[in-house]
Design a protein around this motif. Structure first.
Motif, PDB file in Angstrom:
ATOM      1  N   ARG A   1      43.762 -37.327 -31.068  1.00  0.00           N
ATOM      2  CA  ARG A   1      42.872 -38.486 -30.939  1.00  0.00           C
ATOM      3  C   ARG A   1      43.613 -39.698 -30.395  1.00  0.00           C
ATOM      4  O   ARG A   1      43.075 -40.461 -29.588  1.00  0.00           O
ATOM      5  N   LYS A   2      44.859 -39.886 -30.853  1.00  0.00           N
ATOM      6  CA  LYS A   2      45.670 -41.001 -30.365  1.00  0.00           C
ATOM      7  C   LYS A   2      45.933 -40.873 -28.874  1.00  0.00           C
ATOM      8  O   LYS A   2      45.793 -41.845 -28.111  1.00  0.00           O
ATOM      9  N   PHE A   3      46.293 -39.685 -28.442  1.00  0.00           N
ATOM     10  CA  PHE A   3      46.548 -39.448 -27.023  1.00  0.00           C
ATOM     11  C   PHE A   3      45.281 -39.667 -26.215  1.00  0.00           C
ATOM     12  O   PHE A   3      45.320 -40.283 -25.146  1.00  0.00           O
ATOM     13  N   ARG A   4      44.168 -39.180 -26.745  1.00  0.00           N
ATOM     14  CA  ARG A   4      42.888 -39.323 -26.038  1.00  0.00           C
ATOM     15  C   ARG A   4      42.506 -40.797 -25.888  1.00  0.00           C
ATOM     16  O   ARG A   4      42.012 -41.241 -24.850  1.00  0.00           O
ATOM     17  N   THR A   5      42.743 -41.601 -26.942  1.00  0.00           N
ATOM     18  CA  THR A   5      42.417 -43.026 -26.907  1.00  0.00           C
ATOM     19  C   THR A   5      43.232 -43.749 -25.838  1.00  0.00           C
ATOM     20  O   THR A   5      42.701 -44.565 -25.079  1.00  0.00           O
TER      21      THR A   5
ATOM     22  N   TYR B   1      44.740 -42.398 -23.148  1.00  0.00           N
ATOM     23  CA  TYR B   1      44.349 -41.888 -21.838  1.00  0.00           C
ATOM     24  C   TYR B   1      43.009 -42.503 -21.394  1.00  0.00           C
ATOM     25  O   TYR B   1      42.868 -42.966 -20.262  1.00  0.00           O
ATOM     26  N   ALA B   2      42.031 -42.528 -22.330  1.00  0.00           N
ATOM     27  CA  ALA B   2      40.710 -43.068 -22.004  1.00  0.00           C
ATOM     28  C   ALA B   2      40.772 -44.567 -21.755  1.00  0.00           C
ATOM     29  O   ALA B   2      40.018 -45.107 -20.933  1.00  0.00           O
TER      30      ALA B   2
ATOM     31  N   ALA C   1      38.357 -51.273 -23.597  1.00  0.00           N
ATOM     32  CA  ALA C   1      37.994 -50.953 -22.211  1.00  0.00           C
ATOM     33  C   ALA C   1      36.964 -49.830 -22.163  1.00  0.00           C
ATOM     34  O   ALA C   1      35.972 -49.906 -21.423  1.00  0.00           O
ATOM     35  N   GLU C   2      37.189 -48.784 -22.954  1.00  0.00           N
ATOM     36  CA  GLU C   2      36.231 -47.688 -22.971  1.00  0.00           C
ATOM     37  C   GLU C   2      34.890 -48.143 -23.549  1.00  0.00           C
ATOM     38  O   GLU C   2      33.825 -47.735 -23.076  1.00  0.00           O
TER      39      GLU C   2
END
Length: 303
Positions: A10-14, A16-17, A288-289
């Motif tokens: 989840r941290k990586f996804r946040t 990256y997104a 931003a997302e």
């Protein structure tokens, strides 16, 4: 180990997104949508589930700073009935389920910022304190051989309930939903409207006819009994519905219903008052997302 790996992903996804969101903002996509909304091309219809306080407050402040006007559910019905004109820069905020943290993270913020919010609550969770899918998630974390939440959403409801009975005999979880006292307190605010989201949050299209009808009816009548208010709007669990559910809503005198279809709420969409679209702002995302999701930019490129 399962939970740790999940947090890492989840941290990586946040991160990256967030980079993607910043790129979309730099390219001017949200600004273009803002211009169209402010000239009255459409309304931004947005929904949350269980946001952190900082995220919900950020979204409210960003919308206000960008000259959007907050609409209530009553405003939506009035627009549909052509009692008031279609607005320029209109935005509707809704929240699904009725999580306990909504009291501090949504309700308190709505009161402080003086913005209307509709919360679609699952009445069974208000009574029991919990929703069904966290039981499944915890069982999976304990490496129990049960179907995933997504798999359970695709089978007949009677089969889903049988699996849940077994899981609940093995798993216990802490209270996660608003209780009745919190719900009554929230409903007294002029900024908070409480509406229906079924009794037990099944996937309605997986239910038998009478079961689906009763899920909708019981939630409406229970809220009306608890809060002494009329309940006339509805949100489909998981966004799933068919013509059958629409007919049930008409029979039960609902005035509107919301899907999870991520498109803009245009004048033409008001002709389908039981199929109103909404953009989702998920938890654990960057600013931003969130901007890109609220404006519908994110949904143009990603699911």
């Amino acid at each position: 180990m399962f939970k740790i790996w999940g947090k890492v992903k989840r941290k990586f996804r946040t991160i990256y997104a967030s980079l993607i969101g910043r790129l979309l903002i730099a390219l001017g996509f949200p600004k273009k949508i803002k211009r169209k909304a402010l000239r009255g091309d459409f309304i931004l219809s947005i929904y949350f589930h269980n946001p952190d306080k900082w995220l919900f407050e950020f979204c409210v402040k960003w919308l206000r700073e960008n000259r959007f006007s907050f609409l209530s559910e009553d405003d939506i019905i009035a627009i549909a009935n052509k009692e008031i004109p279609f607005p320029k820069g209109g935005v509707l905020l809704t929240v699904d389920d009725g999580w306990e943290s909504n009291e501090e993270n949504v309700i308190a913020v709505a009161k402080k910022q003086k913005v209307p919010v509709t919360i679609f609550v699952t009445t069974g969770a208000i009574e029991s304190g919990n929703y069904w899918w966290p039981y499944v998630t915890k069982a999976r974390e304990h490496k129990m051989s049960f179907p995933t939440v997504e798999e359970l959403k695709k089978i007949p409801n009677i089969e889903r309930e049988q699996v849940l009975k077994i899981i609940k005999r093995k798993i216990s979880i802490e209270k996660q939903a608003l209780d009745l006292g919190q719900l009554k307190k929230a409903s007294k605010s002029k900024y908070i409207k409480i509406s229906a989201h079924t009794a037990n949050h099944p996937i309605l299209v997986n239910c038998e006819d009478e079961e689906a009808f009763q899920e909708i009816k019981k939630s409406k009548l229970q809220i009306e009994e608890w809060l002494k208010i009329p309940v006339n709007s509805f949100a489909y669990p998981n966004g799933d519905y068919s013509n059958r559910e629409i007919e049930y809503l008409k029979q039960l005198n609902f005035s509107s219903a919301y899907t999870t279809e991520p498109v803009y709420l245009t004048k033409e969409r008001f002709q389908k008052i039981y199929q109103l679209p909404r953009f989702c702002v998920f938890e654990d995302i960057s600013k931003a997302e969130a901007i890109c999701r609220m404006t519908g930019v994110w949904q143009r490129f990603f699911k």
